[in-house]
Design an enzyme around this catalytic site. Sequence first.
Site, PDB file in Angstrom:
ATOM      1  N   HIS A 126      -6.333  93.686  44.851  1.00  0.00           N
ATOM      2  CA  HIS A 126      -7.283  92.704  45.375  1.00  0.00           C
ATOM      3  C   HIS A 126      -8.367  93.463  46.135  1.00  0.00           C
ATOM      4  O   HIS A 126      -8.106  94.560  46.651  1.00  0.00           O
ATOM      5  CB  HIS A 126      -6.510  91.790  46.330  1.00  0.00           C
ATOM      6  CG  HIS A 126      -7.252  90.607  46.854  1.00  0.00           C
ATOM      7  ND1 HIS A 126      -8.153  90.700  47.885  1.00  0.00           N
ATOM      8  CD2 HIS A 126      -7.222  89.295  46.502  1.00  0.00           C
ATOM      9  CE1 HIS A 126      -8.642  89.489  48.158  1.00  0.00           C
ATOM     10  NE2 HIS A 126      -8.086  88.629  47.319  1.00  0.00           N
ATOM     11  N   ASP A 203       0.932  95.583  50.075  1.00  0.00           N
ATOM     12  CA  ASP A 203       0.204  94.314  50.184  1.00  0.00           C
ATOM     13  C   ASP A 203       1.109  93.229  49.603  1.00  0.00           C
ATOM     14  O   ASP A 203       1.247  93.105  48.387  1.00  0.00           O
ATOM     15  CB  ASP A 203      -1.109  94.425  49.410  1.00  0.00           C
ATOM     16  CG  ASP A 203      -1.826  93.090  49.271  1.00  0.00           C
ATOM     17  OD1 ASP A 203      -1.272  92.052  49.678  1.00  0.00           O
ATOM     18  OD2 ASP A 203      -2.947  93.078  48.723  1.00  0.00           O
ATOM     19  N   GLN A 206       0.836  88.003  48.035  1.00  0.00           N
ATOM     20  CA  GLN A 206       1.385  87.061  47.055  1.00  0.00           C
ATOM     21  C   GLN A 206       2.902  87.099  47.024  1.00  0.00           C
ATOM     22  O   GLN A 206       3.554  86.080  46.830  1.00  0.00           O
ATOM     23  CB  GLN A 206       0.862  87.390  45.641  1.00  0.00           C
ATOM     24  CG  GLN A 206      -0.636  87.232  45.466  1.00  0.00           C
ATOM     25  CD  GLN A 206      -1.094  85.790  45.539  1.00  0.00           C
ATOM     26  OE1 GLN A 206      -0.321  84.862  45.273  1.00  0.00           O
ATOM     27  NE2 GLN A 206      -2.343  85.577  45.904  1.00  0.00           N
ATOM     28  N   LYS A 229      -0.515  81.745  52.337  1.00  0.00           N
ATOM     29  CA  LYS A 229       0.039  81.902  50.990  1.00  0.00           C
ATOM     30  C   LYS A 229       1.543  81.656  50.964  1.00  0.00           C
ATOM     31  O   LYS A 229       2.203  81.794  49.957  1.00  0.00           O
ATOM     32  CB  LYS A 229      -0.292  83.292  50.441  1.00  0.00           C
ATOM     33  CG  LYS A 229      -1.814  83.477  50.254  1.00  0.00           C
ATOM     34  CD  LYS A 229      -2.142  84.591  49.342  1.00  0.00           C
ATOM     35  CE  LYS A 229      -3.596  85.022  49.438  1.00  0.00           C
ATOM     36  NZ  LYS A 229      -4.519  84.130  48.722  1.00  0.00           N
ATOM     37  N   CYS A 367     -11.165  87.905  43.150  1.00  0.00           N
ATOM     38  CA  CYS A 367     -11.293  89.070  44.050  1.00  0.00           C
ATOM     39  C   CYS A 367     -10.631  90.309  43.470  1.00  0.00           C
ATOM     40  O   CYS A 367     -10.067  91.133  44.207  1.00  0.00           O
ATOM     41  CB  CYS A 367     -10.732  88.776  45.439  1.00  0.00           C
ATOM     42  SG  CYS A 367     -11.662  87.540  46.314  1.00  0.00           S
TER      43      CYS A 367
END
Length: 409
Positions: A126, A203, A206, A229, A367
């Site tokens: 991202h 990261d 998600q 999220k 993104c």
Amino acid sequence: MDKLNINIKKIRSDFPVLREKVHGLPLVYLDNAATTLRPQVVVDALAGYYLRYSANIHRGVHALSEKATAEYEKSRRTVKDFIHASSTAEIIFTRGTTESINLVAQSFCRPSFKPDDEIVVTAMEHHSNIVPWQILCEQVGCRLKVIPMNDKGELILERVDSFLTERTQLLSIVYLSNSLGTINPVQDVIDKAHQKNIPVFVDAAQAMSHCPIDVQTLDCDFLAFSGHKIFGPSGIGVLYGKEKWLEQMPPYQGGGDMISSVTFEKTIYNTLPYKFEAGTPHIAGVIGLGAALEYVQSVGLDLIMNYEKDLLDYGTKALLSVPDLKLIGTASNKASVLSFILPPIHPHDIGTLIDEEGVAIRTGHHCTQPVMKFFKIPATSRASVAVYNTKEEIDLLVQALFKAKKIFD
Ligand code: PLP
């Protein structure tokens, strides 16, 4: 209860927005990778703070402030337990994944990285996991290296080692790609990096709502996620960092709460995690995030994973029944995301047309412009599922796509 032991009726009733109508039709919300809906318990937690004890934290001696502080710190413990961190000192509240990555770039990397040092990311990041490192590169003269992926959108694991050199100072990797749905083999990547003493940032923006996460087993050095999220409020997120790194990092921002004493001559910084939480934080957001994580725990992430896997398999087959539809991102290990193109219809037109049927998906580059460039496309349409979605909703998506196709044919 359905056969996967998810009480889908109950779960759907927990999310008030699912009762909304769009253009007179029941809402089919398949834009969960952009942001998830919030259960009533999260809304109640937010409202509870504003209605009953909306005081500032940490500094007050009065009852309301003590209650607000207790709830805020309870959420920190909930986060710690949720990701299996060893201590609440390792849990820093930020505005979200983006801010967490910027914090590490500026506080962990910037003071010690040298020209020609390297930061390694993957081809499916991202923009949040690209641009902060590019800013750092401009500031200190280091370089960004990119591990490639294959045509299915899978990381080429055999290439990882060759990217980890004596110049590599940090590897930052997305756990679950928001535009492809790929679940990366983060454990393998972390192990490879650690063999060369390279710290790893994960990261998990998600991944958090789709995969159980244990930072101690992963042994990642940093991990970030966003409340919105995982059924929590927007504007709140978390940076997990190993205490040994956080201790040696300078503060990211200066201000109230991050100090233990201030004179004009010298300031002594507060202990962890407060050293990184300057100013009045998003108190309600933190409390809401705690409620969201407790909600997920009450359903069970393992059950959520199984249920969503079934939904994803069903959705994959159903989408492929639409003539000319091509899935973008066909990794063997995937979750939640169904990105596709349906030429000659532009993804934006698809999004607009199916919105008229009450179906909410996202269209664009998500993104991840480098991912679009890799697949030589400007954009995709992306349906992304969460635990409250159903096969009937997937059918409605597919019906809406057939209808859109008819208009264009
Ligand atoms: N990383 C990934 C994989 C994402 O999907 C997102 C948001 O879509 C981000 C980072 C940035 O998250 P936020 O905008 O909540 O900071």
